[in-house]
Design a protein around this motif. Structure first.
Motif, PDB file in Angstrom:
ATOM      1  N   ARG A 201      -4.670   7.777   3.916  1.00 48.29           N
ATOM      2  CA  ARG A 201      -5.382   6.507   3.757  1.00 48.29           C
ATOM      3  C   ARG A 201      -4.485   5.522   3.018  1.00 48.29           C
ATOM      4  NH1 ARG A 201      -9.657   7.959  -0.057  1.00 48.29           N
ATOM      5  NH2 ARG A 201      -8.147   9.554  -0.627  1.00 48.29           N
ATOM      6  N   ALA A 202      -4.596   4.245   3.370  1.00 44.13           N
ATOM      7  CA  ALA A 202      -3.814   3.206   2.703  1.00 44.13           C
ATOM      8  C   ALA A 202      -4.495   2.825   1.391  1.00 44.13           C
ATOM      9  CB  ALA A 202      -3.678   1.991   3.610  1.00 44.13           C
ATOM     10  N   PHE A 203      -3.711   2.807   0.316  1.00 38.90           N
ATOM     11  CA  PHE A 203      -4.240   2.468  -1.000  1.00 38.90           C
ATOM     12  C   PHE A 203      -3.440   1.292  -1.554  1.00 38.90           C
ATOM     13  CE2 PHE A 203      -3.989   2.900  -5.653  1.00 38.90           C
ATOM     14  CZ  PHE A 203      -5.336   2.896  -5.970  1.00 38.90           C
ATOM     15  N   ASN A 204      -4.117   0.162  -1.797  1.00 32.95           N
ATOM     16  CA  ASN A 204      -3.426  -1.009  -2.326  1.00 32.95           C
ATOM     17  C   ASN A 204      -3.111  -0.809  -3.799  1.00 32.95           C
ATOM     18  OD1 ASN A 204      -3.105  -3.885  -3.464  1.00 32.95           O
ATOM     19  ND2 ASN A 204      -3.111  -4.182  -1.246  1.00 32.95           N
ATOM     20  N   LEU A 205      -1.883  -1.152  -4.172  1.00 31.46           N
ATOM     21  CA  LEU A 205      -1.391  -0.857  -5.511  1.00 31.46           C
ATOM     22  C   LEU A 205      -1.701  -1.942  -6.529  1.00 31.46           C
ATOM     23  CD1 LEU A 205       2.144   0.562  -4.608  1.00 31.46           C
ATOM     24  CD2 LEU A 205       0.053   1.824  -5.076  1.00 31.46           C
ATOM     25  N   MET A 206      -2.288  -3.046  -6.107  1.00 32.11           N
ATOM     26  CA  MET A 206      -2.535  -4.121  -7.058  1.00 32.11           C
ATOM     27  C   MET A 206      -3.795  -3.886  -7.869  1.00 32.11           C
ATOM     28  SD  MET A 206      -1.391  -7.742  -5.429  1.00 32.11           S
ATOM     29  CE  MET A 206      -2.521  -7.705  -4.057  1.00 32.11           C
ATOM     30  N   PHE A 207      -3.749  -4.323  -9.133  1.00 28.91           N
ATOM     31  CA  PHE A 207      -4.914  -4.281 -10.003  1.00 28.91           C
ATOM     32  C   PHE A 207      -5.744  -5.543  -9.777  1.00 28.91           C
ATOM     33  CE2 PHE A 207      -2.320  -1.261 -12.419  1.00 28.91           C
ATOM     34  CZ  PHE A 207      -3.275  -0.325 -12.794  1.00 28.91           C
ATOM     35  N   ARG A 208      -6.993  -5.362  -9.441  1.00 31.17           N
ATOM     36  CA  ARG A 208      -7.889  -6.493  -9.184  1.00 31.17           C
ATOM     37  C   ARG A 208      -8.859  -6.629 -10.351  1.00 31.17           C
ATOM     38  NH1 ARG A 208     -11.093  -5.867  -3.772  1.00 31.17           N
ATOM     39  NH2 ARG A 208     -11.845  -4.067  -4.943  1.00 31.17           N
TER      40      ARG A 208
ATOM     41  N   THR B 242       0.830  -1.202   0.000  1.00 29.70           N
ATOM     42  CA  THR B 242       0.000   0.000   0.000  1.00 29.70           C
ATOM     43  C   THR B 242       0.863   1.250   0.000  1.00 29.70           C
ATOM     44  OG1 THR B 242      -0.106   0.006   2.421  1.00 29.70           O
ATOM     45  CG2 THR B 242      -1.871  -1.148   1.246  1.00 29.70           C
ATOM     46  N   ASP B 243       0.258   2.343  -0.457  1.00 26.12           N
ATOM     47  CA  ASP B 243       0.848   3.676  -0.364  1.00 26.12           C
ATOM     48  C   ASP B 243      -0.053   4.543   0.508  1.00 26.12           C
ATOM     49  OD1 ASP B 243       3.091   3.301  -1.892  1.00 26.12           O
ATOM     50  OD2 ASP B 243       2.189   4.043  -3.748  1.00 26.12           O
ATOM     51  N   PRO B 244       0.527   5.427   1.332  1.00 20.30           N
ATOM     52  CA  PRO B 244      -0.284   6.363   2.119  1.00 20.30           C
ATOM     53  C   PRO B 244      -0.675   7.567   1.262  1.00 20.30           C
ATOM     54  CG  PRO B 244       2.033   6.629   2.679  1.00 20.30           C
ATOM     55  CD  PRO B 244       1.959   5.517   1.658  1.00 20.30           C
ATOM     56  N   LEU B 245      -1.963   7.778   1.065  1.00 24.89           N
ATOM     57  CA  LEU B 245      -2.448   8.843   0.191  1.00 24.89           C
ATOM     58  C   LEU B 245      -3.135   9.945   0.984  1.00 24.89           C
ATOM     59  CD1 LEU B 245      -3.983   6.826  -2.773  1.00 24.89           C
ATOM     60  CD2 LEU B 245      -1.655   7.634  -2.462  1.00 24.89           C
TER      61      LEU B 245
ATOM     62  N   ARG C 187      -0.300  -9.455 -11.487  1.00 24.90           N
ATOM     63  CA  ARG C 187       0.859  -9.508 -10.590  1.00 24.90           C
ATOM     64  C   ARG C 187       1.539  -8.147 -10.480  1.00 24.90           C
ATOM     65  NH1 ARG C 187       4.593 -13.200 -14.664  1.00 24.90           N
ATOM     66  NH2 ARG C 187       5.172 -11.502 -16.085  1.00 24.90           N
ATOM     67  N   PRO C 188       1.877  -7.737  -9.261  1.00 22.59           N
ATOM     68  CA  PRO C 188       2.613  -6.487  -9.072  1.00 22.59           C
ATOM     69  C   PRO C 188       4.123  -6.679  -9.180  1.00 22.59           C
ATOM     70  CG  PRO C 188       2.009  -7.379  -6.957  1.00 22.59           C
ATOM     71  CD  PRO C 188       1.441  -8.322  -7.975  1.00 22.59           C
ATOM     72  N   GLU C 189       4.559  -7.938  -9.264  1.00 22.20           N
ATOM     73  CA  GLU C 189       5.966  -8.262  -9.423  1.00 22.20           C
ATOM     74  C   GLU C 189       6.053  -9.665 -10.022  1.00 22.20           C
ATOM     75  OE1 GLU C 189       7.458  -8.182  -5.402  1.00 22.20           O
ATOM     76  OE2 GLU C 189       6.889 -10.266  -5.064  1.00 22.20           O
TER      77      GLU C 189
ATOM     78  N   GLU D  62       0.040   2.800  -9.578  1.00 25.35           N
ATOM     79  CA  GLU D  62       0.756   3.943  -9.017  1.00 25.35           C
ATOM     80  C   GLU D  62      -0.133   5.190  -9.041  1.00 25.35           C
ATOM     81  OE1 GLU D  62       3.701   3.991  -7.686  1.00 25.35           O
ATOM     82  OE2 GLU D  62       4.834   2.278  -8.476  1.00 25.35           O
ATOM     83  N   ILE D  63      -0.111   5.906  -7.958  1.00 24.28           N
ATOM     84  CA  ILE D  63      -0.880   7.146  -7.870  1.00 24.28           C
ATOM     85  C   ILE D  63      -0.120   8.299  -8.509  1.00 24.28           C
ATOM     86  CG2 ILE D  63      -1.895   8.825  -6.281  1.00 24.28           C
ATOM     87  CD1 ILE D  63      -3.389   6.169  -6.599  1.00 24.28           C
ATOM     88  N   THR D  64       1.213   8.269  -8.403  1.00 25.49           N
ATOM     89  CA  THR D  64       2.009   9.381  -8.928  1.00 25.49           C
ATOM     90  C   THR D  64       3.044   8.874  -9.927  1.00 25.49           C
ATOM     91  OG1 THR D  64       3.517   9.179  -7.033  1.00 25.49           O
ATOM     92  CG2 THR D  64       1.714  10.784  -6.867  1.00 25.49           C
ATOM     93  N   PRO D  65       2.588   8.318 -11.062  1.00 30.40           N
ATOM     94  CA  PRO D  65       3.554   7.938 -12.097  1.00 30.40           C
ATOM     95  C   PRO D  65       4.159   9.190 -12.716  1.00 30.40           C
ATOM     96  CG  PRO D  65       1.332   7.715 -12.941  1.00 30.40           C
ATOM     97  CD  PRO D  65       1.206   8.083 -11.491  1.00 30.40           C
ATOM     98  N   GLY D  66       5.308   9.039 -13.363  1.00 29.71           N
ATOM     99  CA  GLY D  66       5.904  10.220 -13.982  1.00 29.71           C
ATOM    100  C   GLY D  66       7.305   9.982 -14.484  1.00 29.71           C
ATOM    101  N   ASN D  67       7.931  11.073 -14.933  1.00 35.87           N
ATOM    102  CA  ASN D  67       9.273  11.042 -15.518  1.00 35.87           C
ATOM    103  C   ASN D  67       9.345  10.059 -16.682  1.00 35.87           C
ATOM    104  OD1 ASN D  67      10.422  13.040 -13.912  1.00 35.87           O
ATOM    105  ND2 ASN D  67      10.978  11.604 -12.302  1.00 35.87           N
ATOM    106  N   PHE D  68       8.370  10.244 -17.606  1.00 37.40           N
ATOM    107  CA  PHE D  68       8.367   9.458 -18.844  1.00 37.40           C
ATOM    108  C   PHE D  68       8.189   7.982 -18.491  1.00 37.40           C
ATOM    109  CE2 PHE D  68      10.731   8.658 -23.086  1.00 37.40           C
ATOM    110  CZ  PHE D  68       9.550   8.758 -23.795  1.00 37.40           C
ATOM    111  N   VAL D  69       9.062   7.096 -18.978  1.00 35.93           N
ATOM    112  CA  VAL D  69       8.871   5.664 -18.732  1.00 35.93           C
ATOM    113  C   VAL D  69       9.507   5.210 -17.424  1.00 35.93           C
ATOM    114  CG1 VAL D  69       8.697   5.160 -21.194  1.00 35.93           C
ATOM    115  CG2 VAL D  69      10.936   5.005 -20.068  1.00 35.93           C
ATOM    116  N   PHE D  70      10.011   6.139 -16.611  1.00 36.45           N
ATOM    117  CA  PHE D  70      10.666   5.757 -15.354  1.00 36.45           C
ATOM    118  C   PHE D  70       9.679   5.117 -14.386  1.00 36.45           C
ATOM    119  CE2 PHE D  70      12.037   6.660 -11.000  1.00 36.45           C
ATOM    120  CZ  PHE D  70      13.303   6.098 -11.002  1.00 36.45           C
TER     121      PHE D  70
END
Length: 449
Positions: A135-142, A98-101, A158-160, A194-202
């Motif tokens: 708030r905790a936000f789970n990063l997996m796609f369901r 999770t990420d804290p949002l 799969r997240p990994e 990801e809530i804050t993707p960015g920097n091109f393909v990074f």
């Protein structure tokens, strides 16, 4: 006369302007496009064009060659992208991934709390003290598997790639006749919301990983951890990234995952500063023990010679293919002034270059295209080749320089009579006359693959 423009060939520090140059180059030369651009695009999703698709494939192939083909202690795997909840419950992803949002109540933007420079200041509108509680936000796609949308059909992307190797540990141990220390390698797609993707393909929601799970006797884990730190750093340097743009950064105690006794990142000096290319972790026996407990299966190794039975510890080098691609592009990019004209060059290692050879007839008038087609047919079984017969030869050389092609083969009017072609080097621009019958042998020696 050739001179370097500015200090782009030797960069002791970040070059913020380089980011825009690479993004523009990627769009102009068919390396990376924004996904679904005709519909306005889709945030943080990218499509790899003709040049980019080949470059990305070469990055993955170079990793596979180093980690699997050239080793006798590693085997490959291609595991499923979809996975049942039990896998992710055992791995801890359902509970801990999770990420804290926080949300700004003024401008309504959402941010990761752990990435804010000031936890009370909104970086978008400048308001202070306007964030909601984290708030905790789970990063997996369901998603749902099958035609009925109920809890029984719930699955996750799969997240990994790692868990596919852990749950197949027993299968591979029994079928491959390997014993610790040995590894399972995999290259494949992973997905994180990801809530804050960015920097091109990074940082994107859909990306490719190149991961190794290396299973070792528990007492050998520390020495193998050190081995893989050096080995993975060397891989990037061997493929052309200057050592001053690479570093190993050990995680502080408060950064370590709960299962890790040691983690270090291979970092690259991106235009915005140091960023992670790859993480190398000593994961202990956490993963195999978790899956053994949740599945009821024994995931251990019995050493017949010593009579010892143990759960192997795991050293995990986990790299991002798309991040590596971006780092190779940034490290290879340079501009030079040649005869008062600006020349842009991607000095990619030949193993990574999308095209190894470009065949260029000097004229579109026969018989040159016909002869050039014969030369192309000679080269194509050996390398990925480009063919270009439009515009002046100088412009065609510049195009190939810009996409990183190491060698150009020019077929001219003399070639019809002397059965020779001109081979031009991308980096030195030196030209050599080579008999067509000896061309494949000559190029093989030059490309050093």
């Amino acid at each position: 006369m050739t001179k370097t423009a500015g200090a782009e060939s030797e960069r002791p520090g970040p070059d913020p302007a380089l980011f825009d140059k690479i993004v523009n180059l990627c769009k102009r030369r068919g390396i990376v496009f924004g996904s679904a651009e005709i519909y306005g695009g889709f945030r943080s999703a990218y499509d790899y064009g003709p040049i980019g698709a080949q470059l990305l494939r070469n990055v993955k192939d170079a990793w596979w060659r180093s980690m699997v083909q050239m080793r006798s202690d590693v085997v490959g795997l291609d595991a499923s992208i979809l996975g049942p909840p039990q896998v992710w419950e055992a791995s801890g992803h359902l509970k801990n991934f999770t990420d804290p949002l926080v949300d700004c109540t003024v401008c309504k933007t959402r941010h990761r709390q752990d990435q804010l420079d000031d936890p009370d200041l909104c970086p978008n509108c400048g308001s202070r003290g306007t964030f909601t509680e984290a708030r905790a936000f789970n990063l997996m796609f369901r998603t749902q598997a099958g035609p009925v949308e109920d809890a029984g059909a719930e699955v996750y992307l799969r997240p990994e790639t790692a868990q596919g190797m852990f749950v197949n540990f027993k299968n591979i141990l029994e079928t491959s006749r390997k014993r610790p220390p040995f590894g399972i390698a995999q290259v494949g797609k992973s997905f994180r919301n990801e809530i804050t993707p960015g920097n091109f393909v990074f940082r994107t929601r859909e990306f490719e990983q190149m991961e190794l799970e290396f299973f070792v006797p528990p007492v050998e884990a520390p020495q193998w951890y050190e081995y893989w730190l050096a080995e993975r750093l060397r891989w990037y340097a061997d493929l052309g990234i200057p050592t001053h743009q690479l570093r190993l950064r050990a995680h502080d105690a408060d950064e370590l995952s709960h299962y890790s006794s040691g983690t270090s990142d291979v970092e690259f000096l991106f235009p915005w500063g140091w960023g992670e290319l790859e993480g190398i972790a000593n994961r202990g026996d956490y993963d195999l023990r978790q899956h053994a407990e949740h599945s009821g299966q024994k995931l251990e190794y019995f050493d017949q010679a010593s009579g010892e039975r143990y759960v192997p510890h795991v050293i995990e080098p986990a790299a991002g293919a798309t991040r590596a691609l971006m780092a190779f592009l940034l490290a290879a990019f340079r501009t030079e002034v040649v005869n008062d004209e600006l020349r842009t060059v991607l000095g990619l290692h030949p193993r990574l270059a999308p095209y190894k050879v470009a065949v260029l007839p000097l004229s579109r008038k026969e018989p040159l295209p016909g002869l050039a087609g014969d030369v192309l047919a000679m080269c194509q079984p050996h390398w990925m080749c480009d063919y270009d017969e439009t515009q002046a030869i100088g412009r065609r050389y510049r195009r190939q320089d810009e996409i990183g092609t190491p060698l150009c083969v020019t077929v001219d009017f003399e070639s019809v009579d002397d059965r020779c072609v001109t081979v031009r080097d991308r980096d030195t621009m030196a030209q050599d006359r080579v008999p067509i019958d000896a061309l494949v042998e000559h190029l093989t020696g030059r490309l050093d693959l």
